[in-house]
Design a protein around this motif. Structure first.
Motif, PDB file in Angstrom:
ATOM      1  N   TRP A   1       6.233   7.079  -6.476  1.00  0.00           N
ATOM      2  CA  TRP A   1       5.904   7.479  -7.848  1.00  0.00           C
ATOM      3  C   TRP A   1       6.815   8.616  -8.289  1.00  0.00           C
TER       4      TRP A   1
ATOM      5  N   GLN B   1      -5.886   2.755  -6.558  1.00  0.00           N
ATOM      6  CA  GLN B   1      -4.906   3.165  -7.552  1.00  0.00           C
ATOM      7  C   GLN B   1      -3.480   3.109  -7.017  1.00  0.00           C
ATOM      8  N   VAL B   2      -3.325   3.202  -5.684  1.00  0.00           N
ATOM      9  CA  VAL B   2      -1.998   3.084  -5.096  1.00  0.00           C
ATOM     10  C   VAL B   2      -1.485   1.646  -5.266  1.00  0.00           C
ATOM     11  N   ARG B   3      -2.322   0.682  -4.928  1.00  0.00           N
ATOM     12  CA  ARG B   3      -1.908  -0.714  -5.100  1.00  0.00           C
ATOM     13  C   ARG B   3      -1.749  -1.055  -6.581  1.00  0.00           C
TER      14      ARG B   3
ATOM     15  N   HIS C   1       2.943   7.833  -1.908  1.00  0.00           N
ATOM     16  CA  HIS C   1       1.504   7.693  -1.709  1.00  0.00           C
ATOM     17  C   HIS C   1       1.264   6.537  -0.732  1.00  0.00           C
ATOM     18  N   GLY C   2       0.189   6.639   0.018  1.00  0.00           N
ATOM     19  CA  GLY C   2      -0.142   5.592   0.982  1.00  0.00           C
ATOM     20  C   GLY C   2       0.744   5.631   2.217  1.00  0.00           C
ATOM     21  N   THR C   3       1.199   6.832   2.588  1.00  0.00           N
ATOM     22  CA  THR C   3       2.158   6.947   3.703  1.00  0.00           C
ATOM     23  C   THR C   3       1.567   6.524   5.039  1.00  0.00           C
TER      24      THR C   3
ATOM     25  N   GLY D   1      -0.652   0.945  -8.835  1.00  0.00           N
ATOM     26  CA  GLY D   1       0.645   1.486  -9.233  1.00  0.00           C
ATOM     27  C   GLY D   1       1.794   0.572  -8.853  1.00  0.00           C
ATOM     28  N   ASN D   2       1.596  -0.255  -7.823  1.00  0.00           N
ATOM     29  CA  ASN D   2       2.604  -1.237  -7.410  1.00  0.00           C
ATOM     30  C   ASN D   2       2.410  -2.590  -8.083  1.00  0.00           C
TER      31      ASN D   2
ATOM     32  N   LEU E   1       3.366   3.493  -2.265  1.00  0.00           N
ATOM     33  CA  LEU E   1       3.778   3.661  -3.661  1.00  0.00           C
ATOM     34  C   LEU E   1       4.785   4.802  -3.778  1.00  0.00           C
TER      35      LEU E   1
ATOM     36  N   GLY F   1       0.802  -1.223   0.000  1.00  0.00           N
ATOM     37  CA  GLY F   1       0.000   0.000   0.000  1.00  0.00           C
ATOM     38  C   GLY F   1       0.831   1.267   0.000  1.00  0.00           C
TER      39      GLY F   1
ATOM     40  N   THR G   1      -6.285   2.062   1.993  1.00  0.00           N
ATOM     41  CA  THR G   1      -5.377   2.409   0.906  1.00  0.00           C
ATOM     42  C   THR G   1      -6.157   2.490  -0.411  1.00  0.00           C
TER      43      THR G   1
END
Length: 467
Positions: A115, A307-309, A248-250, A311-312, A113, A111, A304
């Protein structure tokens, strides 16, 4: 089928001798009981090389076959009750805590990312590898590798020579960097489950990890400088132009801190509450730890953004493979550990003699190299268990009376998992991602050429320094 079972039982030539609950009298067991365990490890090593399609589509069935090849004859030789007791002990005492930790770290780190893109210079690449090393002992080698490999590949996608970057990434982030805490690498967490103190690992592994990381980072910097200075190194067009890095997802970093807290809680808090399930005690602090980690993983999935997951490229396939394989490993290793506990009276007395002085004292150099070489070509988590039990099998004895032996087993299993693609689970995952991103990674033996040339001389120096 019945005739095959009868032949196998005849081969095993066992006398019924099951002791309390899941405790097996290893002195009565022949080496044939280790065939299913060896079969799983050899399947992990050879199928991806020679029958990758079959393995990727049927690894669960292959693992189940070897597991049943142990459980069915065991039930015939002993009893169904004793067989269920062995299963319960393997699952509740070792497998579930192990896989819950991996699941929570994998889920939460997926969770987060990174970028954006930076220019892959030797200095930047060295910094990214150093960050990965620092994260590996907090997020686990799997989590850190999955978080850092894609930014590293994007940063270097305008260069012709990138193989060495990924190779050193496997050395440092997927293996050596995870040696500082029980969270970092599966073998050390198994040691923690066996009773090795969280802070013992930090104290004794700190210098080997820092020293190894520093030396390999320096070597990498000069190797990268060599390739970077070549006239044709940079491509005419950068596939992903430089842009600022963004996280992202900090919020998942807070959840990772919660996982660390849960593990520490189970090591420091002893409420004295436990229940016994078919002879296996399940302690209250461990149950709370596992429930907390599962809860934190669920929270990560809920909060999360998708789109964050995405992106990973997050999916469940890696953790599903690990869960199935290690379920079989933790069950089939039961008789192997029992034989090791029998020491000189068991069928592995020869192995005991190879790592033990005539006066009974362990030969730490042999523990380091035998644990390490087997970790490099089988799997470092079960290899750690084998040699941990061979040395003493008691964490308090290992920490107080045999600290150098415990250090040898820990260093060997963690560090030498980098010797081949199959030594540690993240190795193959990193290779697969690099292949997908257009990096022509070396073959199995090509990678070993890198690892033997760079790592083995360093491991010889480590032997001289520490053992």
């Amino acid at each position: 089928m019945k005739s095959m079972l009868r032949r196998l039982l005849y081969l095993l030539a066992l006398s019924p001798g099951l002791l309390f609950a899941a405790e097996v009298d290893g002195a009565t067991l022949s080496l044939a009981w280790g065939i299913p365990f060896a079969g799983i490890l050899l399947s992990i090593a050879l199928f991806p090389l020679f029958a990758s399609y079959i393995w990727h589509h049927h690894f669960g069935k292959i693992t189940a076959f070897w597991t049943l090849l142990f459980l069915v004859p065991f039930a015939f030789a002993f009893s169904l009750h004793d067989t269920f007791a062995v299963i319960v002990h393997a699952l509740f005492a070792e497998y579930l805590p192990f896989i819950i930790l991996l699941f929570s770290l994998y889920t939460i780190s997926g969770g987060i990312l990174v970028w954006g893109n930076l220019h892959g210079s030797p200095r930047l690449n060295t910094v990214l590898l150093a960050i990965g090393v620092l994260l590996a002992s907090v997020m686990g080698t799997t989590g850190a590798a999955m978080l850092m490999i894609r930014p590293l590949l994007r940063a270097n996608d305008n260069r012709k020579h990138r193989v060495h970057v990924v190779v050193f990434f496997i050395f440092l982030v997927a293996n050596i960097g995870g040696g500082l805490t029980p969270l970092g690498d599966p073998p050390l967490f198994l040691g923690f489950l066996k009773g090795v103190s969280f802070f013992w690992t930090i104290e004794h592994m700190l210098l080997p990890v820092l020293l190894s990381s520093a030396v390999l980072l320096v070597v990498f910097y000069f190797v990268d400088c060599y390739f970077y200075a070549r006239e044709d190194e940079l491509l005419p067009r950068d596939p992903t132009p430089d842009s600022p890095l963004r996280l992202h997802g900090t919020v998942n970093f807070l959840l990772l801190a919660g996982v660390i807290g849960a593990v520490l809680l189970s090591g420091l808090w002893k409420p004295g509450v436990a229940f016994v399930l078919m002879g296996t005690p399940v302690e209250g602090q461990n149950l709370v730890r596992d429930l907390l980690m599962l809860g934190l993983a669920v929270v990560s999935l809920r909060i999360t953004p998708r789109q964050v997951r995405a992106g990973n490229d997050f999916n469940w396939a890696p953790i599903e493979e690990v869960a199935k394989l290690f379920a079989g490993i933790f069950l089939t290793i039961v008789p192997v550990l029992a034989i090791l506990r029998a020491g000189g009276e068991g069928s592995m007395a020869g192995l005991m003699a190879a790592v033990t002085h005539p006066d009974g004292a362990p030969i730490d150099t042999m523990y380091f190299w035998m644990t390490g070489l087997l970790s490099g070509f089988l799997d470092n988590a079960p290899t750690y268990l084998v040699f941990f039990n061979l040395a003493a099998g008691d964490a308090q004895v290992m920490m107080s009376e045999l600290p150098q032996t415990l250090l040898a087993v820990s260093m060997g299993s963690v560090f030498m998992g980098a010797l081949s693609y199959i030594g540690n689970a993240p190795n193959f995952m990193v290779k697969a991602i690099a292949d997908q991103r257009g990096v022509l990674m070396p073959s199995f033996f090509g990678y070993m050429g890198w690892s033997c040339a760079i790592l083995l001389p360093w491991f010889v120096l480590l032997t001289l320094v520490f053992f």
